[in-house]
Design an enzyme around this catalytic site. Structure first.
Site, PDB file in Angstrom:
ATOM      1  N   ARG A  99      57.124  -3.110  67.389  1.00 19.80           N
ATOM      2  CA  ARG A  99      57.547  -2.316  66.244  1.00 19.80           C
ATOM      3  C   ARG A  99      58.692  -1.378  66.620  1.00 19.80           C
ATOM      4  NH1 ARG A  99      53.978  -1.201  61.971  1.00 19.80           N
ATOM      5  NH2 ARG A  99      54.454   1.013  62.005  1.00 19.80           N
ATOM      6  N   ARG A 131      67.322   0.147  72.401  1.00 18.76           N
ATOM      7  CA  ARG A 131      68.758   0.103  72.098  1.00 18.76           C
ATOM      8  C   ARG A 131      69.614   0.530  73.271  1.00 18.76           C
ATOM      9  NH1 ARG A 131      67.852   3.411  67.449  1.00 18.76           N
ATOM     10  NH2 ARG A 131      67.155   1.997  65.809  1.00 18.76           N
ATOM     11  N   ARG A 141      40.716   1.613  63.508  1.00 23.50           N
ATOM     12  CA  ARG A 141      40.890   2.841  64.283  1.00 23.50           C
ATOM     13  C   ARG A 141      40.987   3.983  63.282  1.00 23.50           C
ATOM     14  NH1 ARG A 141      39.407   4.930  68.858  1.00 23.50           N
ATOM     15  NH2 ARG A 141      40.962   6.219  69.926  1.00 23.50           N
ATOM     16  N   ARG A 162      50.340  13.097  68.168  1.00 24.83           N
ATOM     17  CA  ARG A 162      51.598  13.700  67.705  1.00 24.83           C
ATOM     18  C   ARG A 162      51.342  14.979  66.939  1.00 24.83           C
ATOM     19  NH1 ARG A 162      53.202   8.102  64.390  1.00 24.83           N
ATOM     20  NH2 ARG A 162      51.184   7.872  63.387  1.00 24.83           N
ATOM     21  N   GLU A 213      47.503  15.112  65.139  1.00 25.70           N
ATOM     22  CA  GLU A 213      46.859  13.838  64.786  1.00 25.70           C
ATOM     23  C   GLU A 213      46.036  13.356  65.980  1.00 25.70           C
ATOM     24  OE1 GLU A 213      49.609  11.213  62.704  1.00 25.70           O
ATOM     25  OE2 GLU A 213      48.657   9.502  63.646  1.00 25.70           O
ATOM     26  N   TYR A 261      48.544  -4.612  59.708  1.00 27.74           N
ATOM     27  CA  TYR A 261      49.212  -3.348  60.061  1.00 27.74           C
ATOM     28  C   TYR A 261      50.485  -3.244  59.221  1.00 27.74           C
ATOM     29  CZ  TYR A 261      50.817   0.162  63.566  1.00 27.74           C
ATOM     30  OH  TYR A 261      51.241   1.278  64.235  1.00 27.74           O
ATOM     31  N   ASP A 310      53.368  -1.580  56.821  1.00 19.74           N
ATOM     32  CA  ASP A 310      54.045  -0.356  56.409  1.00 19.74           C
ATOM     33  C   ASP A 310      54.163  -0.359  54.887  1.00 19.74           C
ATOM     34  OD1 ASP A 310      54.497   1.013  58.804  1.00 19.74           O
ATOM     35  OD2 ASP A 310      56.185  -0.284  59.316  1.00 19.74           O
TER      36      ASP A 310
HETATM   37  P1  FAD Z   1      45.713   2.746  50.958  1.00 21.92           P
HETATM   38  O1  FAD Z   1      46.809   3.753  50.856  1.00 21.92           O
HETATM   39  O2  FAD Z   1      44.757   2.860  52.089  1.00 21.92           O
HETATM   40  O3  FAD Z   1      44.900   2.781  49.594  1.00 21.92           O
HETATM   41  C1  FAD Z   1      43.654   2.164  49.432  1.00 21.92           C
HETATM   42  C2  FAD Z   1      42.831   3.046  48.512  1.00 21.92           C
HETATM   43  O4  FAD Z   1      41.628   2.358  48.181  1.00 21.92           O
HETATM   44  C3  FAD Z   1      42.423   4.370  49.138  1.00 21.92           C
HETATM   45  O5  FAD Z   1      42.830   5.446  48.331  1.00 21.92           O
HETATM   46  C4  FAD Z   1      40.896   4.268  49.233  1.00 21.92           C
HETATM   47  O6  FAD Z   1      40.242   5.502  49.021  1.00 21.92           O
HETATM   48  C5  FAD Z   1      40.584   3.274  48.125  1.00 21.92           C
HETATM   49  N1  FAD Z   1      39.321   2.564  48.328  1.00 21.92           N
HETATM   50  C6  FAD Z   1      38.942   1.833  49.404  1.00 21.92           C
HETATM   51  N2  FAD Z   1      37.707   1.338  49.220  1.00 21.92           N
HETATM   52  C7  FAD Z   1      37.302   1.742  47.993  1.00 21.92           C
HETATM   53  C8  FAD Z   1      36.096   1.571  47.261  1.00 21.92           C
HETATM   54  N3  FAD Z   1      35.070   0.884  47.757  1.00 21.92           N
HETATM   55  N4  FAD Z   1      36.005   2.127  46.028  1.00 21.92           N
HETATM   56  C9  FAD Z   1      37.028   2.870  45.527  1.00 21.92           C
HETATM   57  N5  FAD Z   1      38.175   3.065  46.192  1.00 21.92           N
HETATM   58  C10 FAD Z   1      38.320   2.518  47.411  1.00 21.92           C
HETATM   59  N6  FAD Z   1      54.054   3.246  56.445  1.00 21.92           N
HETATM   60  C11 FAD Z   1      55.404   3.408  56.444  1.00 21.92           C
HETATM   61  O7  FAD Z   1      56.101   2.630  55.782  1.00 21.92           O
HETATM   62  N7  FAD Z   1      55.982   4.431  57.139  1.00 21.92           N
HETATM   63  C12 FAD Z   1      55.268   5.322  57.859  1.00 21.92           C
HETATM   64  O8  FAD Z   1      55.842   6.242  58.466  1.00 21.92           O
HETATM   65  C13 FAD Z   1      53.839   5.176  57.888  1.00 21.92           C
HETATM   66  N8  FAD Z   1      53.090   6.032  58.603  1.00 21.92           N
HETATM   67  C14 FAD Z   1      51.727   5.875  58.600  1.00 21.92           C
HETATM   68  C15 FAD Z   1      50.986   6.794  59.336  1.00 21.92           C
HETATM   69  C16 FAD Z   1      49.600   6.684  59.353  1.00 21.92           C
HETATM   70  C17 FAD Z   1      48.800   7.674  60.148  1.00 21.92           C
HETATM   71  C18 FAD Z   1      48.960   5.636  58.625  1.00 21.92           C
HETATM   72  C19 FAD Z   1      47.459   5.520  58.648  1.00 21.92           C
HETATM   73  C20 FAD Z   1      49.711   4.732  57.893  1.00 21.92           C
HETATM   74  C21 FAD Z   1      51.105   4.830  57.880  1.00 21.92           C
HETATM   75  N9  FAD Z   1      51.896   3.960  57.137  1.00 21.92           N
HETATM   76  C22 FAD Z   1      53.261   4.104  57.141  1.00 21.92           C
HETATM   77  C23 FAD Z   1      51.293   2.820  56.372  1.00 21.92           C
HETATM   78  C24 FAD Z   1      51.031   3.166  54.903  1.00 21.92           C
HETATM   79  O9  FAD Z   1      50.145   4.257  54.825  1.00 21.92           O
HETATM   80  C25 FAD Z   1      50.402   1.941  54.220  1.00 21.92           C
HETATM   81  O10 FAD Z   1      51.200   0.807  54.382  1.00 21.92           O
HETATM   82  C26 FAD Z   1      50.174   2.116  52.714  1.00 21.92           C
HETATM   83  O11 FAD Z   1      49.897   3.426  52.336  1.00 21.92           O
HETATM   84  C27 FAD Z   1      49.037   1.198  52.322  1.00 21.92           C
HETATM   85  O12 FAD Z   1      48.795   1.206  50.935  1.00 21.92           O
HETATM   86  P2  FAD Z   1      47.517   0.486  50.379  1.00 21.92           P
HETATM   87  O13 FAD Z   1      47.545   0.624  48.900  1.00 21.92           O
HETATM   88  O14 FAD Z   1      47.406  -0.860  50.963  1.00 21.92           O
HETATM   89  O15 FAD Z   1      46.265   1.266  51.015  1.00 21.92           O
HETATM   90  N1  UDP Z   2      54.152   3.984  70.994  1.00 17.84           N
HETATM   91  C1  UDP Z   2      54.180   4.494  72.280  1.00 17.84           C
HETATM   92  N2  UDP Z   2      54.740   5.710  72.494  1.00 17.84           N
HETATM   93  C2  UDP Z   2      55.270   6.457  71.507  1.00 17.84           C
HETATM   94  C3  UDP Z   2      55.249   5.927  70.192  1.00 17.84           C
HETATM   95  C4  UDP Z   2      54.669   4.689  69.980  1.00 17.84           C
HETATM   96  O1  UDP Z   2      53.704   3.854  73.204  1.00 17.84           O
HETATM   97  O2  UDP Z   2      55.763   7.572  71.771  1.00 17.84           O
HETATM   98  C5  UDP Z   2      53.520   2.668  70.798  1.00 17.84           C
HETATM   99  C6  UDP Z   2      52.030   2.789  70.484  1.00 17.84           C
HETATM  100  O3  UDP Z   2      51.377   1.668  71.050  1.00 17.84           O
HETATM  101  C7  UDP Z   2      51.994   2.710  68.982  1.00 17.84           C
HETATM  102  C8  UDP Z   2      53.101   1.689  68.713  1.00 17.84           C
HETATM  103  O4  UDP Z   2      54.089   1.989  69.706  1.00 17.84           O
HETATM  104  O5  UDP Z   2      50.743   2.294  68.497  1.00 17.84           O
HETATM  105  C9  UDP Z   2      53.695   1.724  67.331  1.00 17.84           C
HETATM  106  O6  UDP Z   2      54.226   3.005  67.092  1.00 17.84           O
HETATM  107  P1  UDP Z   2      54.521   3.540  65.635  1.00 17.84           P
HETATM  108  O7  UDP Z   2      55.257   4.825  65.740  1.00 17.84           O
HETATM  109  O8  UDP Z   2      55.146   2.449  64.849  1.00 17.84           O
HETATM  110  O9  UDP Z   2      53.030   3.818  65.116  1.00 17.84           O
HETATM  111  P2  UDP Z   2      52.443   4.320  63.720  1.00 17.84           P
HETATM  112  O10 UDP Z   2      53.434   5.301  63.152  1.00 17.84           O
HETATM  113  O11 UDP Z   2      52.248   3.087  62.890  1.00 17.84           O
HETATM  114  O12 UDP Z   2      51.163   4.949  64.124  1.00 17.84           O
END
Ligand code: FAD
Ligand code: UDP
Length: 366
Positions: free
Chosen positions: A172, A176, A249, A280, A300, A348, A350
């Site tokens: 991911r 560069r 996780r 982070r 986090e 996984y 985005d």
């Molecule tokens: P979700 O947002 O998980 O929505 C699912 C919903 O279903 C939830 O609100 C949940 O409560 C509900 N639900 C589940 N089961 C039930 C049930 N039984 N009954 C009623 N409701 C239920 N993406 C990026 O592009 N850029 C980023 O920088 C980025 N950072 C991230 C950082 C973190 C820590 C995490 C965890 C994810 C990150 N993502 C990022 C990914 C992004 O959050 C997801 O791709 C996106 O929000 C997923 O949308 P979704 O609708 O699939 O799921």
């Molecule tokens: N990662 C790492 N060091 C960093 C940042 C990321 O080793 O400082 C690795 C780690 O395994 C992580 C993966 O790269 O799970 C993907 O990172 P990303 O920032 O895309 O994770 P997310 O924002 O989805 O948690």
């Protein structure tokens, strides 16, 4: 006659896009979510005038013009570029791995010198065909970067040894040979001006939403309400874990308001050594160039997922993927259920992946 055309489970991006597009076509929808707010993981809470990303930093990025135009039709984006800094035992390094990082580590000044240094370390490692995340990382950037910036972060993030993790996770991150700290290679990137909630609120305008409502608490009743179900929760839970529980996780977030204007000078600082328990620290105001007198930071902490915890990340190793395929086979045969999003597809994803997928499902459905 059923009361609704669609019962949508989950008010995250997938469920909200589906509801919006169905409603636009005159279909009736009931959207339920077990949380007490809409937006799923992109939800923000406004505290002290700052949009706090309650479920971790969310930076929008995509190279798909259709997806970019789509999100921009709901809200304008700023020109935020993600450039996290890594803190390893008090030393600071730029991310992703680029000429700045290589200079900070090895004092090399040219791409040629950096390539030679990496090649030397890859040669010493004897890795030709990487079989896991550790080998993949060393093959990409050599052992020094692996030890200081990848191993500790990865093992605490996933709660597994880097040798037990799939290599795609590390792919991911860009590598560069330029002095460019942009974390993403995508054509478009930014943060919605005014926060992510604006997108979801616009999508759900005029749609019936029930919060604090878990599908599984009244499954039969909900299924009888609508012709079709759109399910965005955990697919293994939908099938009562009949092929076993998929692994996730989880995370714990510790939010703190500080009486200072600028705490760490950057939105994202990663702590890459294993001994620091969080991965982070996010300082939310920097996503939107905030000038508020106070600041909010979030630590986090990765944590073990047990039933009932929030399943933030699917753990896509071979064992879980094989299990998922069995659920998918069942899902593919369902005529009245659509599965979508990060949890129902056990991927996984985005945000841009989820939007792309939702728009494809919409095209097929209507
Ligand atoms: P979700 O947002 O998980 O929505 C699912 C919903 O279903 C939830 O609100 C949940 O409560 C509900 N639900 C589940 N089961 C039930 C049930 N039984 N009954 C009623 N409701 C239920 N993406 C990026 O592009 N850029 C980023 O920088 C980025 N950072 C991230 C950082 C973190 C820590 C995490 C965890 C994810 C990150 N993502 C990022 C990914 C992004 O959050 C997801 O791709 C996106 O929000 C997923 O949308 P979704 O609708 O699939 O799921
Ligand atoms: N990662 C790492 N060091 C960093 C940042 C990321 O080793 O400082 C690795 C780690 O395994 C992580 C993966 O790269 O799970 C993907 O990172 P990303 O920032 O895309 O994770 P997310 O924002 O989805 O948690």
């Amino acid at each position: 006659m059923k009361k609704y055309d669609y019962l949508i489970v989950g008010a995250g991006l997938f469920g909200s896009i589906f509801a919006y597009e169905a409603n636009k076509r005159g279909k009736t929808c009931l959207l339920i979510d077990k949380r007490n707010h809409i937006g799923g993981n992109i939800y923000c809470e406004n505290i002290e005038g700052i949009n706090v990303h309650k479920y971790g930093a969310h930076i929008f990025h995509t190279s798909n013009r259709e997806v970019w135009d789509y999100v921009n039709s709901f809200v304008e984006f700023n020109r935020y570029t993600n450039s996290p800094v890594a803190n390893y035992k008090g030393e600071l390094y730029n991310l992703p791995f680029n000429m700045n990082t290589f200079y900070q580590l090895w004092k090399v000044k040219t791409p040629k010198e950096a390539m030679a240094k990496i090649a030397e370390q890859v040669k010493e490692s004897n890795i030709t065909e990487p079989k896991n995340l550790e080998e993949q990382a060393i093959k990409l950037v050599g052992n020094d970067i692996y030890e200081k910036l990848i191993k500790g972060y990865t093992e605490k993030q996933w709660g597994k040894k880097a040798t037990e993790l799939p290599s795609f996770i590390i792919k991911r991150l860009p590598v560069r040979l330029t002095f460019d700290n942009n974390y993403f290679n995508d054509t478009y990137q930014g943060i919605p001006i005014g926060g992510y909630n604006k997108i979801i609120e616009k999508m759900l305008n005029g749609i019936e939403v029930k919060l604090d409502t878990d599908f599984f608490k009244n499954r039969e009743e909900f299924e009888n309400m609508a012709d079709k179900v759109v399910f965005t929760g955990m697919i293994d839970e939908f099938y009562d874990h009949k092929f076993g529980t998929l692994e996730y996780r989880s995370l714990k977030f510790e939010h703190e308001t500080l009486d200072e204007e600028n705490h760490q000078g950057n939105a994202v600082v990663n702590y890459t050594e294993y001994e620091v328990p969080y991965t982070r620290i996010i300082e939310h105001k920097h996503f939107e160039d905030g000038k508020q007198p106070k600041t909010i930071v979030t630590k986090e902490y990765p944590s073990t997922w047990n039933k009932g915890d929030e399943p933030y990340y699917p753990i896509n190793n071979d064992e879980n993927n094989e299990k998922y395929e069995k659920y998918k086979d069942m899902a593919d045969k369902e005529a009245k259920v659509i599965f979508g999003g990060r949890l129902a597809q056990y991927k996984y994803y985005d945000m841009h992946n989820v939007i792309e997928q939702a728009l494809n499902v919409v095209k097929n459905e209507f």
